[in-house]
Design an enzyme around this catalytic site. Structure first.
Site, PDB file in Angstrom:
ATOM      1  N   LYS A  22       0.828  -1.214   0.000  1.00 30.14           N
ATOM      2  CA  LYS A  22       0.000   0.000   0.000  1.00 30.14           C
ATOM      3  C   LYS A  22       0.860   1.261   0.000  1.00 30.14           C
ATOM      4  CE  LYS A  22      -1.208   1.868   3.778  1.00 30.14           C
ATOM      5  NZ  LYS A  22      -1.478   2.869   4.777  1.00 30.14           N
ATOM      6  N   ASN A  23       1.841   1.301   0.891  1.00 30.84           N
ATOM      7  CA  ASN A  23       2.576   2.561   1.051  1.00 30.84           C
ATOM      8  C   ASN A  23       3.518   2.863  -0.119  1.00 30.84           C
ATOM      9  OD1 ASN A  23       1.195   3.141   3.347  1.00 30.84           O
ATOM     10  ND2 ASN A  23       2.774   2.374   4.747  1.00 30.84           N
ATOM     11  N   CYS A 117      -4.075   7.881   9.761  1.00 31.35           N
ATOM     12  CA  CYS A 117      -4.297   7.273  11.071  1.00 31.35           C
ATOM     13  C   CYS A 117      -3.808   8.185  12.176  1.00 31.35           C
ATOM     14  CB  CYS A 117      -3.564   5.935  11.146  1.00 31.35           C
ATOM     15  SG  CYS A 117      -4.433   4.613  10.318  1.00 31.35           S
ATOM     16  N   ARG A 122       1.779  14.281  13.399  1.00 30.83           N
ATOM     17  CA  ARG A 122       2.497  13.850  12.196  1.00 30.83           C
ATOM     18  C   ARG A 122       2.867  15.069  11.359  1.00 30.83           C
ATOM     19  NH1 ARG A 122      -0.553   8.602   9.908  1.00 30.83           N
ATOM     20  NH2 ARG A 122       1.383   8.358   8.771  1.00 30.83           N
ATOM     21  N   ASP A 305       4.953  -0.149  11.892  1.00 31.30           N
ATOM     22  CA  ASP A 305       3.677  -0.675  11.391  1.00 31.30           C
ATOM     23  C   ASP A 305       3.431  -2.125  11.812  1.00 31.30           C
ATOM     24  OD1 ASP A 305       3.318   1.768  10.226  1.00 31.30           O
ATOM     25  OD2 ASP A 305       3.724   1.123   8.188  1.00 31.30           O
ATOM     26  N   ARG A 397      -8.618   0.230   4.979  1.00 36.74           N
ATOM     27  CA  ARG A 397      -7.750   1.205   4.312  1.00 36.74           C
ATOM     28  C   ARG A 397      -6.500   0.551   3.751  1.00 36.74           C
ATOM     29  NH1 ARG A 397      -6.925   6.536   7.774  1.00 36.74           N
ATOM     30  NH2 ARG A 397      -5.501   6.753   6.051  1.00 36.74           N
TER      31      ARG A 397
HETATM   32  C1  EPZ Z   1       4.768   6.391   6.418  1.00 38.75           C
HETATM   33  O1  EPZ Z   1       4.195   7.485   7.121  1.00 38.75           O
HETATM   34  C2  EPZ Z   1       3.662   5.385   6.295  1.00 38.75           C
HETATM   35  N1  EPZ Z   1       2.542   5.981   5.575  1.00 38.75           N
HETATM   36  C3  EPZ Z   1       3.222   4.913   7.675  1.00 38.75           C
HETATM   37  O2  EPZ Z   1       2.307   3.879   7.441  1.00 38.75           O
HETATM   38  C4  EPZ Z   1       4.411   4.381   8.445  1.00 38.75           C
HETATM   39  O3  EPZ Z   1       4.018   4.116   9.776  1.00 38.75           O
HETATM   40  C5  EPZ Z   1       5.540   5.404   8.469  1.00 38.75           C
HETATM   41  O4  EPZ Z   1       5.855   5.827   7.126  1.00 38.75           O
HETATM   42  C6  EPZ Z   1       6.823   4.900   9.105  1.00 38.75           C
HETATM   43  O5  EPZ Z   1       7.305   3.790   8.412  1.00 38.75           O
HETATM   44  C7  EPZ Z   1       2.566   6.064   4.257  1.00 38.75           C
HETATM   45  O6  EPZ Z   1       3.492   5.622   3.604  1.00 38.75           O
HETATM   46  C8  EPZ Z   1       1.393   6.682   3.593  1.00 38.75           C
HETATM   47  P1  EPZ Z   1       7.444   9.219   8.347  1.00 38.75           P
HETATM   48  P2  EPZ Z   1       4.926   8.865   7.139  1.00 38.75           P
HETATM   49  O7  EPZ Z   1       7.453  10.510   7.645  1.00 38.75           O
HETATM   50  O8  EPZ Z   1       5.589   9.063   5.823  1.00 38.75           O
HETATM   51  C9  EPZ Z   1       8.443  12.337  11.832  1.00 38.75           C
HETATM   52  C10 EPZ Z   1       0.493   2.469   7.982  1.00 38.75           C
HETATM   53  O9  EPZ Z   1      -0.059   1.898   8.950  1.00 38.75           O
HETATM   54  N2  EPZ Z   1       8.316  13.378  10.798  1.00 38.75           N
HETATM   55  O10 EPZ Z   1       8.460   8.195   7.982  1.00 38.75           O
HETATM   56  O11 EPZ Z   1       3.944   9.872   7.591  1.00 38.75           O
HETATM   57  C11 EPZ Z   1       7.124  11.665  12.133  1.00 38.75           C
HETATM   58  O12 EPZ Z   1       6.378  12.413  13.066  1.00 38.75           O
HETATM   59  C12 EPZ Z   1       1.176   3.742   8.234  1.00 38.75           C
HETATM   60  O13 EPZ Z   1       0.482   2.039   6.831  1.00 38.75           O
HETATM   61  C13 EPZ Z   1       8.624  14.691  11.096  1.00 38.75           C
HETATM   62  O14 EPZ Z   1       8.974  15.029  12.229  1.00 38.75           O
HETATM   63  O15 EPZ Z   1       6.006   8.592   8.254  1.00 38.75           O
HETATM   64  C14 EPZ Z   1       7.573  10.340  12.660  1.00 38.75           C
HETATM   65  O16 EPZ Z   1       7.943  10.451  14.007  1.00 38.75           O
HETATM   66  C15 EPZ Z   1       0.689   4.606   9.279  1.00 38.75           C
HETATM   67  N3  EPZ Z   1       8.528  15.630  10.101  1.00 38.75           N
HETATM   68  C16 EPZ Z   1       8.828  10.038  11.842  1.00 38.75           C
HETATM   69  O17 EPZ Z   1       9.247  11.302  11.329  1.00 38.75           O
HETATM   70  C17 EPZ Z   1       8.164  15.310   8.828  1.00 38.75           C
HETATM   71  O18 EPZ Z   1       8.104  16.210   7.976  1.00 38.75           O
HETATM   72  C18 EPZ Z   1       8.645   9.091  10.694  1.00 38.75           C
HETATM   73  O19 EPZ Z   1       7.527   9.504   9.905  1.00 38.75           O
HETATM   74  C19 EPZ Z   1       7.861  13.978   8.532  1.00 38.75           C
HETATM   75  C20 EPZ Z   1       7.950  13.025   9.537  1.00 38.75           C
END
Ligand code: EPZ
Length: 430
Positions: A22-23, A117, A122, A305, A397
């Site tokens: 999905k991602n 979610c 985020r 995840d 989802r």
């Molecule tokens: C992706 O979310 C996935 N979603 C999430 O999948 C997954 O949990 C996550 O990556 C981590 O692997 C999609 O791909 C659509 P991140 P994303 O940016 O991109 C911080 C699922 O169940 N951060 O890697 O939003 C953030 O708060 C899900 O399928 C910032 O601080 O995750 C977190 O602590 C839910 N500033 C960390 O980085 C930013 O600009 C990692 O988040 C971006 C992120």
């Protein structure tokens, strides 16, 4: 409202095929609108988030031809707007990929702020930092993110946190920028690599995806492609933990075992037997599960995840396990529900201290988010008696045909909408 009714206590045994990731697919669909040409995407998971994203790009003029459940043709040549305000888009996190894709192609994008979610705050500051470094202006007004640039010029970008979304989004925006972009401290997840491979198949020049330095040499134009999405490592891992928690034996097909190493390592630690094949893994759950400690980390660490799925399994093990969530601060919301099934879990900050119990007992619970929802299904499958899970819209989802796939390995689970149907299931199963 649809819910799952489950009769637990049966070991899951059999074979299951894994869908596309999905991602990865969400970003690949966004990338597909970066050319006028036809893009064919295969192994696309038939899940709600993908449907919403496809509908939202249709709204801005792209033509979508659904070849089959798991294959679409996308024509971005007819796009007539860069404003994505589709009713449902706010509900999905990956709406932010439309910012990178539209900015990269049209130098202009307006997209409703992403939802997704509720697993903690985020922020998208790193996405914005990346766009600005390429020369774009970014503003947030009335719930929309607006970004535009006269031209995009490659730059050296250091990510302050390892972010899957920001790494991919900057790749999208930089693919057709002038000159070279270097993303340092990039995420190394398999889906980052998959999106880079897909963009390269459209004519982009991206190197280093899968390491923490991604180098992008801007190209003037992207062209059409045919691309098949990688298998979903999280869906695979969910079935692997379902085998462990139910003391079952599941042959999980259509996977890339290398992507599952962190999951496999933990399953071995807790006493499972694992057989690895070229594109499959078999997981055999032990009679007695052992406890362990786990901390979620960016890839190749243990995925956030998969945190709820391992926690549910450890809650049925012997001894005390510690689960530390280091990526999202609000990802233990399922613990209250699980406690109502008999689990013994204490959460302190980002740590869950789990004292294993012999069994769960079924009750009525609800899914707080996608992965926690799937984990609660595993709990229901392992529990004595009937479990009802509400709010399964979260699970839909991200899991394709979840209940059908579970039934194919012997699970007693049904999706129902009324009390009458729930009663019918209970009478049938006994
Ligand atoms: C992706 O979310 C996935 N979603 C999430 O999948 C997954 O949990 C996550 O990556 C981590 O692997 C999609 O791909 C659509 P991140 P994303 O940016 O991109 C911080 C699922 O169940 N951060 O890697 O939003 C953030 O708060 C899900 O399928 C910032 O601080 O995750 C977190 O602590 C839910 N500033 C960390 O980085 C930013 O600009 C990692 O988040 C971006 C992120």
């Amino acid at each position: 409202m649809e819910r799952y009714i489950i009769k637990g206590g049966t070991p899951l045994v059999g074979e299951v095929g894994i869908s596309g990731a999905k991602n990865a697919a969400l970003a690949i669909v966004a990338a597909a609108i970066m050319t006028d040409d036809k893009v064919v995407i295969d192994n696309l998971p038939d899940v709600r988030d993908i449907k919403v994203l496809l509908e939202s790009i249709e709204e801005i003029g792209a033509k979508i031809n659904r070849i089959s459940e798991n294959c679409v043709e996308i024509y971005g040549g007819t796009i007539n707007s860069v404003r994505v305000d589709y009713e449902y888009i706010k509900k999905i996190r990956a709406s932010y990929y439309l910012l990178g894709a539209l900015l990269g192609r049209f130098h202009n994008a307006e997209v409703a702020l992403p939802g997704g979610c509720n697993i903690g705050s985020r922020p998208i500051d790193q996405h914005i930092k990346g766009f600005k470094a390429l020369g774009a202006e970014v503003e947030i007004e009335h719930g929309m993110i607006m970004t535009s640039a006269e031209k995009l010029v490659g730059n050296h970008i250091y990510m302050d946190v390892v972010s899957v979304g920001a790494s991919i989004n900057v790749m999208l925006a930089a693919a057709m920028a002038e000159g070279n972009t270097i993303i340092e401290n990039a995420a190394k997840e398999p889906h980052v690599v998959d999106v880079a491979n897909m963009l390269n198949s459209m004519g982009a020049n991206i190197k280093g995806a899968g390491t923490d330095v991604i180098r992008i040499k801007g190209v003037p134009k992207l062209h059409g492609t045919e691309y098949s999405v990688i298998p979903d490592q999280i869906e695979a891992g969910t079935f692997m933990f379902a085998a462990a928690a139910t003391k079952g034996d599941i042959f999980v097909k259509n996977v890339i075992p290398k992507h599952l190493e962190a999951t496999t390592a933990k399953l071995l630690e807790i006493g499972c037997t694992i057989e690895e094949y070229d594109d499959a893994v078999r997981v055999i759950g032990p009679e007695v599960l052992k406890c362990t400690h786990v901390k979620t980390l960016p890839y190749p660490g243990f995925p956030t995840d998969m945190q709820p799925q391992i926690a549910v399994t450890l809650a049925l093990s012997q001894g005390i396990s510690i689960v530390t969530e280091s990526i999202f601060e609000n990802r233990f919301k399922y613990v209250d529900e699980l406690s109502r099934m008999g689990a013994n879990i204490k959460v302190e900050g980002n740590t869950a201290i789990i004292t294993g119990v012999d069994k769960f007992t079924g009750t009525q619970i609800s899914a707080p988010d996608l992965r926690a929802g799937a984990a609660l299904v595993i709990a229901g499958l392992a529990a004595d008696g009937f479990t009802t899970i509400d709010d399964i819209v979260y699970i839909q989802r991200g899991y394709e045909k979840f209940e059908e796939k579970l039934r194919s390995v012997g699970a007693k689970i049904e999706k129902v909408s009324t009390d009458h149907d729930e009663q019918k299931f209970k009478l049938k199963i006994g």
